[in-house]
Design an enzyme around this catalytic site. Structure first.
Site, PDB file in Angstrom:
ATOM      1  N   PRO A   1       0.661  -0.954   0.342  1.00  0.00           N
ATOM      2  CA  PRO A   1      -0.116  -0.286  -0.221  1.00  0.00           C
ATOM      3  C   PRO A   1       0.655   1.465   0.329  1.00  0.00           C
ATOM      4  CG  PRO A   1       0.458  -1.073   2.398  1.00  0.00           C
ATOM      5  CD  PRO A   1       0.723  -2.099   1.542  1.00  0.00           C
ATOM      6  N   GLY A   2       2.130   1.307   0.185  1.00  0.00           N
ATOM      7  CA  GLY A   2       3.255   2.447  -0.185  1.00  0.00           C
ATOM      8  C   GLY A   2       4.204   2.712   1.454  1.00  0.00           C
TER       9      GLY A   2
ATOM     10  N   ASP B   1       2.175  -5.784 -14.458  1.00  0.00           N
ATOM     11  CA  ASP B   1       2.411  -6.911 -14.456  1.00  0.00           C
ATOM     12  C   ASP B   1       3.595  -6.851 -14.479  1.00  0.00           C
ATOM     13  OD1 ASP B   1       4.020  -9.462 -15.120  1.00  0.00           O
ATOM     14  OD2 ASP B   1       2.533 -10.345 -14.651  1.00  0.00           O
TER      15      ASP B   1
ATOM     16  N   CYS C   1       7.188 -11.153   4.524  1.00  0.00           N
ATOM     17  CA  CYS C   1       6.836 -10.611   5.581  1.00  0.00           C
ATOM     18  C   CYS C   1       5.964 -12.186   5.537  1.00  0.00           C
ATOM     19  CB  CYS C   1       5.608  -9.807   5.579  1.00  0.00           C
ATOM     20  SG  CYS C   1       4.256  -9.894   5.049  1.00  0.00           S
TER      21      CYS C   1
END
Length: 435
Positions: free
Chosen positions: A102-103, A149, A220
């Site tokens: 998300p940034g 992509d 993660c």
């Protein structure tokens, strides 16, 4: 919890399994990362996290804090800042964040750049829009947000990047306390699927990296198949790539030398990071395009609001984008944004955009600005017009001198220009707690 998952973790940390199980019963670590391009000298009564110089622990939700709305900080799980710390971005680098939404990591990269440039790419279109919103809130100027992509970027930008971050989509084992679906979807088959996709992304990243460039691969998850096994495959496939010392003291060694693992016992949620160097190869530059001329009405607006006209411009129909860096050629790619969306020409006037007033580099430049009280900010963030004497015209509305949006003043009232999608929900309010 899935017993197969627990047995795998037991094989990784046989002497710390009790500590790991205890960590699952504790709340997830919360973090706040200061945006140094906006908030230059923060004085915080918060404990610093070990993963980056601007990361702190917090113990509550701060999404409605006025400083968050103004882009002074980004809310991020603390150890998530580790990958960019290891990437070691330099001010003039050309950097690619290949899986950027998300940034959090993109905005962290951007905070380290000066004359450099950031390309932030996200394959998922919905997540790409969230990425763009966060880039805008944090006031990033020298940037481009793409929705492609990774393989599509190779045709345009092969060997163009000094540094690349591949924060790869993964099974998310390290974020199970945050995302229930990570546990619900857990299976060895899903891990194997993720590993296959990660290898495909790394193949593109290799082609995009300059000779002598640096790449950081992170996930993660705890799964060895997605971490050390992927890295070993990559090194075997591309012998001109080498693992190098990450140069940090946090975390613990992975199962391959020069890799880092982070467990909850290390003061953050689960992460894996590897730093790689491309020993040889050609280099290219991002293809730039000529700056477009702008009309007299738009120039007048810039002079009135900033006192100068930004150096480079791009027009898409009547919408105008600006930055102090050449715009990049993107034909054939889906580009959501380059630079700052300044606004658009509507008949014989210029209507500014929210992003124009969020640029980190212009905080002290806006000529027409006013500070609002917390009550006024709360009303404004609910979309209300407020009574507030100020200079007429478009005006940056600020908290303690930091713009969080804009309005249009008649001298006595400020008409609200906060985008509807950014306004507070009816029953929510500005956070009034000091940091």
């Amino acid at each position: 919890m899935n017993p197969d998952f627990l047995n795998r973790i037991q094989s990784y940390i046989p002497n710390e399994m009790d500590d790991f199980l205890s960590s699952l019963d504790r709340p997830m670590y919360r973090g706040l990362r200061v945006n140094p391009q906006k908030w230059k000298k923060p004085k915080l009564s918060l404990k610093r996290a070990p993963f980056s110089e601007n990361e702190y622990y917090v113990d509550e939700a701060l999404g409605n804090h006025p400083y968050h709305l103004a882009g002074l900080f980004y809310l991020q799980e603390p150890s998530a800042s580790s990958a960019v710390e290891i990437l070691d971005v330099q001010p003039d680098d050309v950097v690619l964040d290949l899986c950027a939404a998300p940034g959090g990591k993109s905005t962290q990269i951007a905070s380290k750049l000066d004359t450099g440039f950031l390309v932030a790419n996200e394959y998922d279109s919905k997540r790409a829009r969230i990425l763009l919103s966060n880039m805008e809130r944090m006031g990033i100027e020298h940037m481009m947000v793409l929705n492609n992509d990774p393989s599509q970027l190779v045709t345009k930008f092969a060997r163009c990047f000094d540094r690349i971050l591949v924060d790869a989509p993964c099974s998310g084992e390290g974020m199970m306390k945050k995302h229930d679906e990570a546990m619900d979807q857990w299976s060895v088959e899903h891990i194997q699927f993720c590993a296959k996709r990660q290898k495909q992304i790394l193949e593109s990243a290799y082609q995009l990296l300059k000779g002598n460039g640096t790449m950081v691969y992170s996930t993660c998850t705890y799964a060895k198949e997605e971490n050390e096994d992927v890295i070993q495959w990559f090194l075997d496939t591309y012998p001109d790539m080498e693992l190098i010392d990450p140069g940090v003291s946090f975390g613990r060694s992975g199962f391959i030398k020069n890799t880092i693992r982070i467990f909850p016992m290390d003061k953050g949620e689960g992460h894996f990071v590897a730093k790689l160097h491309k020993k040889s190869g050609a280099t290219n530059r991002l293809p730039v395009q000529k700056s477009m001329p702008i009309d007299a009405i738009t120039k007048e607006f810039f002079i009135e609001q900033l006192g100068f006209v930004p150096k480079y411009h791009e027009m898409q129909k009547d919408k105008i984008y600006v930055m102090d860096h050449s715009f990049i050629q993107t034909k054939g790619l889906h580009c959501l944004r380059q630079g700052i969306f300044a606004g658009e020409r509507i008949k014989k006037r210029f209507e500014p955009a929210h992003a124009f007033y969020m640029n980190a580099k212009w905080i002290d430049t806006y000529k027409n600005r006013t500070n609002l009280s917390l009550d006024e900010i709360d009303a404004f963030m609910h979309g209300l017009e407020i009574e507030h004497p100020s200079q007429k015209g478009y005006i940056a509305v600020c908290v303690d001198g930091y713009p969080f949006g804009f309005g249009k003043s008649d001298g006595k009232h400020i008409k609200n220009k906060i985008p509807k999608g950014l306004r507070l929900l009816p029953n929510s309010h500005i956070k009034r707690r000091c940091l």
